[in-house]
Design a protein around this motif. Structure first.
Motif, PDB file in Angstrom:
ATOM      1  N   ALA A 144      44.071  33.281  31.237  1.00 45.03           N
ATOM      2  CA  ALA A 144      45.413  33.456  31.815  1.00 45.03           C
ATOM      3  C   ALA A 144      45.292  33.988  33.241  1.00 45.03           C
ATOM      4  N   PHE A 145      44.900  33.116  34.167  1.00 37.30           N
ATOM      5  CA  PHE A 145      44.743  33.556  35.556  1.00 37.30           C
ATOM      6  C   PHE A 145      46.069  34.099  36.100  1.00 37.30           C
ATOM      7  N   GLY A 146      47.174  33.467  35.723  1.00 39.22           N
ATOM      8  CA  GLY A 146      48.493  33.869  36.227  1.00 39.22           C
ATOM      9  C   GLY A 146      48.883  35.289  35.870  1.00 39.22           C
ATOM     10  N   ASN A 147      48.182  35.881  34.908  1.00 38.81           N
ATOM     11  CA  ASN A 147      48.509  37.242  34.471  1.00 38.81           C
ATOM     12  C   ASN A 147      47.389  38.231  34.822  1.00 38.81           C
ATOM     13  N   ALA A 148      46.350  37.733  35.470  1.00 36.08           N
ATOM     14  CA  ALA A 148      45.125  38.530  35.639  1.00 36.08           C
ATOM     15  C   ALA A 148      45.289  39.723  36.581  1.00 36.08           C
ATOM     16  N   HIS A 149      46.364  39.730  37.391  1.00 35.89           N
ATOM     17  CA  HIS A 149      46.574  40.865  38.306  1.00 35.89           C
ATOM     18  C   HIS A 149      47.334  41.986  37.613  1.00 35.89           C
ATOM     19  N   ARG A 150      47.689  41.780  36.338  1.00 33.71           N
ATOM     20  CA  ARG A 150      48.459  42.792  35.618  1.00 33.71           C
ATOM     21  C   ARG A 150      47.557  43.548  34.641  1.00 33.71           C
ATOM     22  N   VAL A 151      47.949  44.801  34.345  1.00 33.34           N
ATOM     23  CA  VAL A 151      47.178  45.603  33.393  1.00 33.34           C
ATOM     24  C   VAL A 151      47.976  45.635  32.091  1.00 33.34           C
ATOM     25  N   HIS A 152      47.745  44.663  31.239  1.00 35.90           N
ATOM     26  CA  HIS A 152      48.495  44.561  29.993  1.00 35.90           C
ATOM     27  C   HIS A 152      47.545  44.649  28.796  1.00 35.90           C
ATOM     28  N   ALA A 153      48.157  44.908  27.623  1.00 36.75           N
ATOM     29  CA  ALA A 153      47.332  45.084  26.416  1.00 36.75           C
ATOM     30  C   ALA A 153      46.541  43.820  26.085  1.00 36.75           C
ATOM     31  N   THR A 345      41.863  22.966  50.993  1.00 37.73           N
ATOM     32  CA  THR A 345      43.241  23.456  50.885  1.00 37.73           C
ATOM     33  C   THR A 345      43.507  24.043  49.497  1.00 37.73           C
ATOM     34  N   ILE A 346      44.015  25.275  49.495  1.00 41.11           N
ATOM     35  CA  ILE A 346      44.318  25.941  48.235  1.00 41.11           C
ATOM     36  C   ILE A 346      45.761  26.430  48.302  1.00 41.11           C
ATOM     37  N   ALA A 347      46.557  26.040  47.317  1.00 36.89           N
ATOM     38  CA  ALA A 347      47.975  26.404  47.353  1.00 36.89           C
ATOM     39  C   ALA A 347      48.378  27.011  46.026  1.00 36.89           C
ATOM     40  N   GLY A 348      49.465  27.771  46.046  1.00 32.74           N
ATOM     41  CA  GLY A 348      49.975  28.334  44.792  1.00 32.74           C
ATOM     42  C   GLY A 348      50.934  29.463  45.053  1.00 32.74           C
ATOM     43  N   GLY A 349      51.754  29.780  44.061  1.00 35.75           N
ATOM     44  CA  GLY A 349      52.663  30.916  44.167  1.00 35.75           C
ATOM     45  C   GLY A 349      54.032  30.544  44.699  1.00 35.75           C
ATOM     46  N   GLY A 350      55.058  31.266  44.200  1.00 35.89           N
ATOM     47  CA  GLY A 350      56.426  31.079  44.701  1.00 35.89           C
ATOM     48  C   GLY A 350      56.902  29.647  44.555  1.00 35.89           C
ATOM     49  N   ASP A 351      56.436  28.975  43.526  1.00 33.40           N
ATOM     50  CA  ASP A 351      56.820  27.582  43.261  1.00 33.40           C
ATOM     51  C   ASP A 351      56.290  26.610  44.314  1.00 33.40           C
ATOM     52  N   THR A 352      55.315  27.039  45.096  1.00 29.63           N
ATOM     53  CA  THR A 352      54.681  26.125  46.056  1.00 29.63           C
ATOM     54  C   THR A 352      54.110  24.918  45.314  1.00 29.63           C
ATOM     55  N   SER A 369      46.616  26.447  42.556  1.00 22.04           N
ATOM     56  CA  SER A 369      46.400  27.574  41.649  1.00 22.04           C
ATOM     57  C   SER A 369      47.582  27.746  40.701  1.00 22.04           C
ATOM     58  N   THR A 370      47.283  28.273  39.497  1.00 22.74           N
ATOM     59  CA  THR A 370      48.361  28.522  38.534  1.00 22.74           C
ATOM     60  C   THR A 370      48.892  29.958  38.657  1.00 22.74           C
ATOM     61  N   GLY A 371      48.339  30.735  39.576  1.00 22.42           N
ATOM     62  CA  GLY A 371      48.760  32.137  39.661  1.00 22.42           C
ATOM     63  C   GLY A 371      49.105  32.568  41.066  1.00 22.42           C
ATOM     64  N   GLY A 372      50.378  32.844  41.315  1.00 20.12           N
ATOM     65  CA  GLY A 372      50.798  33.291  42.645  1.00 20.12           C
ATOM     66  C   GLY A 372      50.348  34.716  42.926  1.00 20.12           C
ATOM     67  N   GLY A 373      50.752  35.650  42.063  1.00 23.71           N
ATOM     68  CA  GLY A 373      50.429  37.069  42.259  1.00 23.71           C
ATOM     69  C   GLY A 373      48.934  37.307  42.218  1.00 23.71           C
ATOM     70  N   ALA A 374      48.261  36.673  41.255  1.00 20.38           N
ATOM     71  CA  ALA A 374      46.817  36.879  41.117  1.00 20.38           C
ATOM     72  C   ALA A 374      46.079  36.319  42.329  1.00 20.38           C
ATOM     73  N   GLU A 380      43.886  39.107  49.364  1.00 18.28           N
ATOM     74  CA  GLU A 380      43.954  40.335  50.174  1.00 18.28           C
ATOM     75  C   GLU A 380      42.709  41.198  49.971  1.00 18.28           C
ATOM     76  N   GLY A 381      41.754  40.676  49.201  1.00 18.76           N
ATOM     77  CA  GLY A 381      40.492  41.397  49.016  1.00 18.76           C
ATOM     78  C   GLY A 381      40.529  42.338  47.827  1.00 18.76           C
ATOM     79  N   GLY A 382      41.563  42.239  46.987  1.00 17.83           N
ATOM     80  CA  GLY A 382      41.679  43.121  45.830  1.00 17.83           C
ATOM     81  C   GLY A 382      40.917  42.582  44.625  1.00 17.83           C
ATOM     82  N   LYS A 383      40.869  43.412  43.588  1.00 20.39           N
ATOM     83  CA  LYS A 383      40.179  43.004  42.350  1.00 20.39           C
ATOM     84  C   LYS A 383      41.226  42.737  41.267  1.00 20.39           C
ATOM     85  N   LEU A 384      40.909  41.839  40.357  1.00 18.86           N
ATOM     86  CA  LEU A 384      41.836  41.533  39.268  1.00 18.86           C
ATOM     87  C   LEU A 384      41.500  42.414  38.064  1.00 18.86           C
TER      88      LEU A 384
END
Ligand code: AMP
Length: 396
Positions: A144-153, A345-352, A369-374, A380-384
């Motif tokens: 679930a790449f689209g959810n990978a930036h979240r900390v969920h159970a 070219t890599i696109a994704g997010g915000g219904d792009t 990509s299937t994940g905008g937030g992720a 931005e150089g962050g970790k998932l």
């Protein structure tokens, strides 16, 4: 990091986390099933290995309550059709009935557990909830790449409670493409950022300035920047409290030698409505009660020109309210320009992704990509957090 094809799945109970957060219409009909199709390689591999496949996902934002309209029922039915085999949907995602259902599973069977977010414990990363999910399986696969930036159970907590954990084919593909952009991208490297949520993207945008050569800002985002430059933006969406941050972004671009491009003209109307009277004006001439809803023709020419020598392009967020025909031209023109470029070219997010499909250019973008937030988090150089959690299990 272990990949699904490095783990023995034979006759094992394999808990697979997917992002089946698909758009539904008022009759709960799936408008776009690409997220389900993207999961097929992982599910088919598990089935080829004769695993017992247990699928978990969220859908929408039920905020911890059962909402019939957000049941995964249409997803289970569509998946069943795509796989050509029965997919049993459980009534809940935890509890005795679920356990019984799983205990009676035969190898090669597929069970989908009901929407995880019907329990608030999912988004709270509740330990007991994660433990129960984990107790159903011998192997956990996160796809679930689209959810990978979240900390969920279901993507972080659960990894502590399953013996063997890894990622699926979609997650692998997503991470590999972003690695290409993050590690020494071919230059010039251009970022295109649009959409409406300035607060979500401003920090990302500023961090991106450290790595890109050129940055294009369009969509609703642009007006906070135009306001910071002293233009009157009428009723266009502007996040007043972020004007000063936008100003420091402009300053930072100047100091770090990043060429920043903002719209020079826009399509304006009194409201975002297909029937509204529209005008094309330079950004200096936005009427006080009107709002900018798309980039104008001069901006399309400018932005297309900016892309001509690009060798890497990342694009997140539309250039206007592309869902309404009258304000869709800028976004579709960018889709054509990105597709016609010679860049990676890599696109994704915000219904792009939807805009690219509607423009008929999906085959000409290197990766959607299937994940905008992720994807923004990675850029931005962050970790998932989901990947960090999996790495931890492999270290132990
Ligand atoms: P985001 O999720 O932040 O990428 O935002 C995507 C949404 O931004 C789309 O649904 C567009 O309709 C919306 N959008 C793009 N440009 C504008 C604009 N100029 N004014 C208002 N909304 C916009």
């Amino acid at each position: 990091m272990k990949y699904i094809d490095q783990i023995d799945l034979k006759e094992k109970k394999v808990l697979c986390r997917f992002d089946f957060n698909v758009p539904l219409n008022d009759n709960s009909y799936i408008v776009d099933d690409r997220r389900i199709r993207a999961a097929l390689p992982t599910i088919n591999h598990a089935l080829d290995e004769n695993a017992k496949v247990i699928i978990i996902s969220h859908l929408g934002r039920p905020n911890g309550k059962f909402i019939a309209k957000l049941s995964l029922n249409p997803v289970a039915r569509r998946l069943s059709r795509l796989l050509g085999k029965r997919v049993i949907l459980s009534k809940d995602c935890i509890g005795e009935d679920v356990r019984k259902l799983i205990d009676n599973m035969e190898p090669g069977c597929v069970i989908m557990l009901e929407n995880l977010r019907f329990h608030k414990e999912e988004t709270e990363n509740n330990d007991a909830f994660a433990k129960e999910l984990g107790s159903y399986a011998d192997v956990y696969i996160d796809d679930a790449f689209g959810n990978a930036h979240r900390v969920h159970a279901s993507n972080v907590g659960v990894t502590k409670y399953v013996k063997e954990c890894g990622i699926g084919f979609l997650m692998k593909k997503e991470l590999n493409y972003f690695k290409k952009v993050l590690n020494n991208p071919p230059r010039p490297y251009v970022a295109i950022v649009g959409g409406a949520k300035v607060s979500d993207k401003l920090q990302v945008l500023i961090n991106l300035m450290k790595t890109v050569d050129k940055m294009i800002i369009g969509g609703g985002m642009a007006f906070t920047f135009l306001k910071a430059m002293g233009y009157e933006t009428g009723n266009s969406i502007v996040e007043e409290h972020l004007i000063s941050v936008a100003y420091s972004g402009i300053e930072m671009a100047r100091k770090s030698g990043v060429n920043l491009y903002l719209p020079i003209d826009c399509v304006i109307a009194e409201k975002a409505d297909q029937k509204a009277v529209t005008k094309i004006v330079p950004v200096q001439e936005i009427n006080p009660d009107w709002m900018g809803l798309d980039i104008g023709p001069a901006t399309i020419t400018l932005f297309t020109e900016v892309l001509h020598d690009a060798r890497t392009i990342v694009w997140n967020g539309p250039m206007g309210v592309f869902e309404i025909d009258a304000f869709s031209r800028g976004t579709f023109a960018m889709a054509h320009a990105v597709a016609n470029s010679h860049a990676l070219t890599i696109a994704g997010g915000g219904d792009t992704d939807i805009a690219i499909y509607e423009a008929g250019e999906s085959d000409y973008i290197t990766f959607i990509s299937t994940g905008g937030g992720a994807s923004l988090k990675l850029l931005e150089g962050g970790k998932l957090p989901a990947i960090e959690a999996l790495n931890k299990t492999n270290d132990e």
